[in-house]
Design a protein around this motif. Structure first.
Motif, short mmCIF file in Angstrom:
data_model
loop_
_atom_site.label_atom_id
_atom_site.label_comp_id
_atom_site.label_asym_id
_atom_site.label_seq_id
_atom_site.Cartn_x
_atom_site.Cartn_y
_atom_site.Cartn_z
N GLY A 198 0.79 -1.23 0.00
CA GLY A 198 0.00 0.00 0.00
C GLY A 198 0.82 1.27 0.00
O GLY A 198 0.26 2.37 0.02
N SER A 199 2.14 1.15 -0.05
CA SER A 199 2.99 2.34 0.02
C SER A 199 3.28 2.95 -1.35
O SER A 199 3.92 4.01 -1.44
CB SER A 199 4.32 2.00 0.70
N ALA A 200 2.84 2.29 -2.42
CA ALA A 200 3.10 2.81 -3.76
C ALA A 200 2.41 4.16 -3.96
O ALA A 200 1.23 4.32 -3.64
CB ALA A 200 2.63 1.81 -4.81
N ARG A 201 3.15 5.11 -4.49
CA ARG A 201 2.59 6.43 -4.88
C ARG A 201 2.97 6.62 -6.33
O ARG A 201 4.10 6.98 -6.67
CB ARG A 201 3.14 7.54 -3.98
N TYR A 202 2.00 6.38 -7.18
CA TYR A 202 2.23 6.24 -8.62
C TYR A 202 1.75 7.48 -9.36
O TYR A 202 0.60 7.93 -9.18
CB TYR A 202 1.47 5.00 -9.10
N LEU A 203 2.61 8.05 -10.18
CA LEU A 203 2.24 9.22 -10.99
C LEU A 203 1.84 8.77 -12.38
O LEU A 203 2.59 8.08 -13.07
CB LEU A 203 3.40 10.20 -11.08
N SER A 204 0.65 9.20 -12.80
CA SER A 204 0.14 8.88 -14.13
C SER A 204 0.00 10.18 -14.92
O SER A 204 -0.96 10.92 -14.73
CB SER A 204 -1.22 8.18 -14.03
N PRO A 205 0.98 10.47 -15.81
CA PRO A 205 0.95 11.75 -16.52
C PRO A 205 0.20 11.72 -17.84
O PRO A 205 0.01 12.77 -18.47
CB PRO A 205 2.44 12.01 -16.77
N ALA B 169 -1.81 1.67 -21.25
CA ALA B 169 -0.84 1.62 -20.15
C ALA B 169 -1.28 2.45 -18.94
O ALA B 169 -1.26 1.95 -17.81
CB ALA B 169 0.54 2.06 -20.63
N PRO B 170 -1.70 3.72 -19.09
CA PRO B 170 -2.11 4.48 -17.90
C PRO B 170 -3.27 3.83 -17.15
O PRO B 170 -3.24 3.75 -15.92
CB PRO B 170 -2.52 5.84 -18.48
N LEU B 171 -4.27 3.33 -17.88
CA LEU B 171 -5.41 2.71 -17.21
C LEU B 171 -5.01 1.37 -16.60
O LEU B 171 -5.39 1.05 -15.46
CB LEU B 171 -6.56 2.52 -18.20
N GLY B 172 -4.21 0.60 -17.34
CA GLY B 172 -3.81 -0.71 -16.83
C GLY B 172 -2.91 -0.62 -15.61
O GLY B 172 -3.14 -1.30 -14.60
N TRP B 173 -1.90 0.25 -15.67
CA TRP B 173 -0.97 0.34 -14.54
C TRP B 173 -1.60 1.01 -13.32
O TRP B 173 -1.36 0.59 -12.18
CB TRP B 173 0.30 1.09 -14.95
#
Length: 508
Positions: free
Chosen positions: A193-200, A207-211
């Motif tokens: 739960g520590s992931a902080r993912y940037l979707s630009p 890829a943006p929706l899948g990841w």
């Protein structure tokens, strides 16, 4: 794992943050919104396997719609926000969509849809959609099942092709995504739960929706940029302590073109993993990014078709510069135009021998065209393998220029051009030529249009002439303020080619 679990165990943990506005959606709120929308889909008559279109800009509602569809067993069809009314209508019709979810931003284009598409039921967030959903229950629907996403190819060379995955074998609504394993084992993204993912990039892309949905399955936080801006992206990494992200080469180019003081003023120390794909990355750009961000950059080669994948770490790329890595899904075969396998080091069409064959929706001819006699399938790319099994991409088969009987792949010329300090973007195409069949044309977006003109053309010609053979040299330079490039990095060369072909017909 699934967001339903985190709505129970960590209800207040942020699932979504909009990078610009700071709007935050907790796992509890995401779960309740997805349940309400799943009930609404059922109320509209949508059953397991029924499709609906989504035409929205990046916003916090996108994932609510995605997770609602995942619970209702429906087929979500993301639609590019850059398409015309006729192109949108084609996708809605081809996918057999039964309704459209959108926002007021697209009122004008929705109003221009042909009658059959315009008559579809619609839910418009920001214009009554929220009120309609508020009347729905926040608990799960009784008949939950796993939904699918039907992606349409970018249509860079013609009509987009729909790719519909087979129904999942596991009817459990908490069925995992294959991307979760790649995220944790391939990229080192933590599952705590520590992931902080940037979707630009736009969420309507694969890829943006899948990841981002994979990050939700891992209980992390997805930070969504409303629209990509190179400096805003760096600022978001610092502000939200981003530790993982996903990019396309165009993003890298634009960040590298920032002034040195802008690039250096942000704290990027939290950043542990940067993934990129979708388009070939020029070697000079990749080298510069590794030098800047460190060995945290991972590249993969794959397509929406899901027939195969390669993976390349920074360390592997340094020892195999220009490669997109080795296969981690499927077996790679490089073949000539007759389907014969090519030896190591020789270029040909890239096929994957894979346990996951695909079919293009309602298009057996396109499926057959992409299928080798042995059942292998291709995305239409040209490349070669080295003796270590690393794959190198040359270009797309459809982009090949034939000038004077010589085959020219424009990617090599484009990679050189974008490495020049005064070039922001470049597209190299073949334009009609009475003498040679086609002539090489470089359509160039300068960093500043003030530089456009004869002097820059001479400078670029000199820059290329020491590297390229005479036949590959552009005969024409066309300077433009912007190129028809999608936000996922794909270039609509078809539009440029059509311009030149039309001009040639008029001259003739």
């Amino acid at each position: 794992m699934h967001p339903i679990q985190f709505a129970e165990s960590r209800p207040d943990h942020p699932a979504i943050i909009m990078a610009g506005s700071g709007e935050t959606v907790s796992y509890r709120a995401l779960d309740e919104a997805a349940n309400r929308l799943a009930h609404w889909l059922r109320a509209q008559g949508l059953k397991d396997g029924d499709a609906f279109g989504v035409l929205m800009q990046n916003n916090a509602r996108y994932h609510e719609v995605y997770w609602a569809s995942q619970r209702a067993g429906t087929v979500l069809v993301p639609i590019s926000t850059h398409l015309t009314a006729s192109e949108i209508a084609y996708i809605l019709s081809d996918s057999d969509a039964k309704l459209l979810i959108t926002t007021p931003k697209f009122d004008a284009i929705v109003a221009d849809l042909p009658v059959a598409s315009a008559d579809l039921p619609a839910l418009t967030f920001g214009a009554g959609g929220e009120e309609a959903l508020a009347a729905m229950p926040a608990h799960p629907i009784a008949d939950q099942s796993v939904g699918r996403v039907m992606l349409y190819s970018s249509g860079t060379t013609g009509r987009p092709k729909g790719i519909l995955p087979a129904p999942p074998e596991d009817p459990d609504v908490k069925a995992p995504s294959p991307l979760m394993g790649l995220a944790t084992m391939g990229f080192g993204i933590k599952a705590d739960g520590s992931a902080r993912y940037l979707s630009p990039a736009p969420l309507y892309h694969a890829a943006p929706l899948g990841w981002s949905s994979a990050i939700h399955r891992l209980g992390g936080t997805v930070v969504i940029m409303e629209k990509f801006d190179p400096e805003d992206a760096l600022a978001a990494i610092e502000k939200y302590r981003i530790n993982c992200s996903q990019w396309v080469p165009t993003h890298f180019v634009r960040m590298l073109k920032l002034p040195a003081d802008a690039r250096s003023q942000y704290d990027l120390s939290s950043h542990e993993c940067a993934i990129h794909a979708a388009a070939p990355c020029p070697a000079d750009i990749k080298r510069a990014m590794i030098a800047w961000w460190g060995p945290i950059i991972f590249e993969y080669y794959a397509g929406s078709e899901g027939n195969g994948m390669t993976l390349c770490s920074s360390a592997d790329w340094v020892t195999h510069q220009g490669s997109v890595g080795r296969a981690i899904l499927g077996i790679i075969h490089v073949c000539d135009d007759d389907g014969n396998e090519m030896p190591v080091g020789k270029e040909g069409v890239i096929f994957f021998e894979s346990p996951y064959p695909f079919q293009y929706h309602k298009d057996d001819a396109k499926t057959k065209e992409a299928t080798h006699p042995k059942g292998w399938t291709t995305l239409g790319d040209i490349g070669k393998l080295d003796s270590d099994g690393f794959l190198y991409l040359t270009d797309r088969r459809s982009n090949m220029i034939i000038s004077g009987g010589v085959n020219i792949y424009p990617q090599e010329v484009e990679n050189l051009l974008v490495s020049h300090d005064k070039v922001m973007d470049a597209a190299v195409i073949g334009a009609p030529c009475p003498e040679m069949g086609e002539q090489v044309v470089a359509v160039v977006q300068p960093v500043s249009m003030d530089d456009a003109g004869d002097a820059l053309q001479a400078e670029l010609t000199g820059y290329l002439s020491g590297v390229l053979g005479r036949l590959k040299m552009p005969r024409i330079f066309d300077f433009r303020a912007a190129l028809p490039r999608e936000a996922n990095g794909k270039l609509y060369k078809r539009k440029l080619k059509d311009e030149y072909q039309q001009a040639a017909r008029q001259e003739g």
